[in-house]
Design a protein around this motif. Structure first.
Motif, short mmCIF file in Angstrom:
data_model
loop_
_atom_site.label_atom_id
_atom_site.label_comp_id
_atom_site.label_asym_id
_atom_site.label_seq_id
_atom_site.Cartn_x
_atom_site.Cartn_y
_atom_site.Cartn_z
N ASP A 114 0.62 -1.07 0.23
CA ASP A 114 0.15 -0.45 -0.30
C ASP A 114 0.61 1.52 -0.16
O ASP A 114 0.28 2.18 0.10
CB ASP A 114 -0.70 -0.15 1.23
N GLN A 115 2.00 1.35 -0.13
CA GLN A 115 2.90 2.32 -0.07
C GLN A 115 4.07 2.08 -0.77
O GLN A 115 5.10 0.42 -1.71
CB GLN A 115 3.70 2.63 1.14
N GLU A 116 4.27 3.00 -2.54
CA GLU A 116 5.46 2.94 -2.81
C GLU A 116 6.50 3.61 -2.64
O GLU A 116 7.04 5.05 -2.37
CB GLU A 116 5.10 2.85 -4.10
N GLU A 117 7.75 3.55 -3.22
CA GLU A 117 8.90 4.75 -2.79
C GLU A 117 9.60 5.17 -4.20
O GLU A 117 9.83 4.78 -5.01
CB GLU A 117 9.53 3.51 -2.40
N LEU A 118 8.89 6.60 -4.03
CA LEU A 118 9.17 7.65 -5.15
C LEU A 118 10.45 8.35 -4.86
O LEU A 118 10.51 9.34 -4.13
CB LEU A 118 8.38 7.89 -6.32
N GLU A 119 12.06 7.84 -5.30
CA GLU A 119 12.83 8.83 -5.39
C GLU A 119 13.10 9.09 -3.45
O GLU A 119 13.31 10.00 -2.89
CB GLU A 119 12.81 9.74 -5.50
N GLN A 147 -0.49 4.37 -1.64
CA GLN A 147 -1.06 4.54 -3.04
C GLN A 147 -1.84 3.67 -2.72
O GLN A 147 -2.14 2.68 -1.34
CB GLN A 147 0.28 3.04 -3.64
N TYR A 148 -2.99 2.90 -3.76
CA TYR A 148 -3.85 1.94 -3.15
C TYR A 148 -3.10 0.43 -2.98
O TYR A 148 -1.98 0.24 -3.37
CB TYR A 148 -4.53 2.32 -4.19
N PRO A 149 -4.46 0.19 -1.99
CA PRO A 149 -3.88 -1.02 -1.04
C PRO A 149 -4.13 -1.94 -2.42
O PRO A 149 -5.25 -2.32 -2.71
CB PRO A 149 -5.06 -1.29 0.07
N CYS A 150 -2.93 -2.43 -2.40
CA CYS A 150 -3.42 -4.69 -3.67
C CYS A 150 -2.69 -5.39 -2.84
O CYS A 150 -1.45 -5.10 -2.17
CB CYS A 150 -2.31 -3.77 -4.34
N LEU A 151 -3.12 -6.37 -3.52
CA LEU A 151 -2.11 -7.50 -2.96
C LEU A 151 -1.50 -8.14 -4.17
O LEU A 151 -1.53 -7.93 -5.02
CB LEU A 151 -3.59 -8.35 -2.90
N TRP A 152 -0.11 -8.59 -3.34
CA TRP A 152 0.88 -9.46 -4.29
C TRP A 152 0.96 -11.10 -3.77
O TRP A 152 0.76 -11.71 -2.47
CB TRP A 152 2.09 -8.77 -3.95
N VAL A 153 0.92 -12.03 -4.86
CA VAL A 153 0.54 -13.14 -4.15
C VAL A 153 1.65 -13.64 -5.51
O VAL A 153 1.28 -13.71 -6.46
CB VAL A 153 -0.93 -14.28 -4.53
N ASN A 154 2.28 -14.82 -4.29
CA ASN A 154 3.55 -15.57 -5.35
C ASN A 154 2.77 -17.29 -5.40
O ASN A 154 2.52 -17.13 -3.89
CB ASN A 154 4.75 -15.47 -4.80
N VAL A 155 3.43 -17.83 -6.55
CA VAL A 155 1.93 -19.23 -6.42
C VAL A 155 3.11 -19.99 -7.20
O VAL A 155 4.35 -19.74 -7.30
CB VAL A 155 1.10 -19.06 -6.85
N SER A 156 3.42 -21.11 -6.38
CA SER A 156 3.90 -22.64 -7.26
C SER A 156 3.10 -23.37 -8.06
O SER A 156 2.30 -23.70 -8.23
CB SER A 156 4.41 -23.56 -5.99
N SER A 157 3.40 -22.90 -9.34
CA SER A 157 2.66 -23.95 -10.27
C SER A 157 3.12 -24.31 -11.69
O SER A 157 4.33 -24.20 -12.37
CB SER A 157 1.65 -22.29 -11.44
N VAL A 158 2.88 -25.32 -11.97
CA VAL A 158 3.57 -26.14 -13.00
C VAL A 158 5.17 -26.60 -13.03
O VAL A 158 5.45 -26.37 -13.25
CB VAL A 158 3.55 -25.91 -14.42
N GLY A 159 5.26 -26.55 -11.61
CA GLY A 159 6.64 -27.04 -11.29
C GLY A 159 7.72 -25.15 -11.39
O GLY A 159 9.13 -26.05 -11.27
N LEU A 200 -11.26 2.15 -4.99
CA LEU A 200 -10.39 2.50 -4.78
C LEU A 200 -10.85 3.78 -3.74
O LEU A 200 -9.35 5.10 -3.35
CB LEU A 200 -9.32 3.03 -6.17
N ASP A 201 -11.86 5.01 -4.16
CA ASP A 201 -11.93 5.99 -3.62
C ASP A 201 -12.14 6.22 -2.02
O ASP A 201 -11.32 6.72 -1.54
CB ASP A 201 -14.13 6.78 -3.16
N ASN A 202 -12.25 4.95 -1.15
CA ASN A 202 -11.78 5.23 0.69
C ASN A 202 -11.33 3.73 0.59
O ASN A 202 -10.90 2.37 0.37
CB ASN A 202 -13.65 4.35 1.03
N TYR A 203 -10.17 3.83 1.62
CA TYR A 203 -8.90 3.75 1.51
C TYR A 203 -9.11 2.98 2.74
O TYR A 203 -8.42 1.35 2.34
CB TYR A 203 -7.89 4.61 2.05
N GLN A 204 -9.70 2.86 3.10
CA GLN A 204 -9.97 1.97 4.31
C GLN A 204 -11.28 0.45 3.77
O GLN A 204 -10.89 -0.35 4.31
CB GLN A 204 -10.95 2.62 5.50
#
Length: 191
Positions: free
Chosen positions: A62-67, A73-85, A110-114
């Motif tokens: 939910d935060q991004e580093e710039l300079e 930033q808007y909150p988003c989900l990052w997902v790592n998976v194991s697929s097809v080996g 994305l209007d309301n952060y909470q």
């Protein structure tokens, strides 16, 4: 009295024929529009291989580093998976991948952060409950991303083609019934 009945039948038949022809023309126009918009997206979709994904990790960004400064930033989900080996990044749909490569899931509001943060937390909790799930991958060797849901799959194509097919069939049935009615009335008048 008989002449008025024949005139009323003709007006009704004309209206029914116009309705049937309008339905057929509407279906043809809809087929053309779908053929130029939805069909190319379906044909270009490379996410055809259904496989099983296993959750490796999830991270809420939910935060991004710039300079060197943290910018909200808007909150988003990052997902790592194991697929097809192999290790892969899971994206919700094709559009999510195109919108932001750093987010696996972007909340709809994305209007309301909470509210957006709560939505992301709920999706993250669902992934932790079901760590094995079906996903869609591509047959490319060097692709490191998979999809959770296809937007342009065969089901969406069939759903898009259902109503124009229904409209075309209904229009043709109306035209055929009017023509049968006309031929039967001619046969009855000849007797």
């Amino acid at each position: 009295m008989g002449k008025k009945l024949v005139m009323a039948q003709r007006r009704g038949e004309t209206r029914a024929l116009c309705l049937g022809v309008a339905m057929v023309v509407g279906a043809v126009i809809t087929y053309y529009i779908l053929g130029t918009t939805v069909l190319p997206l379906y044909q270009k979709s490379v996410w055809t291989q259904e496989s099983t994904c296993h959750l490796i990790e999830t991270n809420i960004r939910d935060q991004e580093e710039l300079e060197g400064k943290r910018v909200p930033q808007y909150p988003c989900l990052w997902v790592n998976v194991s697929s097809v080996g192999r290790w892969a990044v899971l994206y919700h749909t094709e559009d999510t991948r195109d919108q932001n490569h750093q987010c696996s899931y972007i909340p709809s509001s994305l209007d309301n952060y909470q509210v957006a943060r709560a939505d992301v937390e709920k999706v993250r909790a669902r992934f932790h409950e079901n760590q094995d799930f079906f996903c869609f991958s591509t047959t490319r060797e060097n692709e490191t991303s998979v999809l959770y849901r296809r937007l342009y799959g065969p089901q969406s194509l069939l759903f898009s083609l259902f109503w124009p097919t229904f409209l075309l069939t209904g229009g043709l049935l109306i035209i055929v019934m009017v023509k049968i009615n006309q031929s039967l009335s001619i046969l009855a008048a000849q007797r």
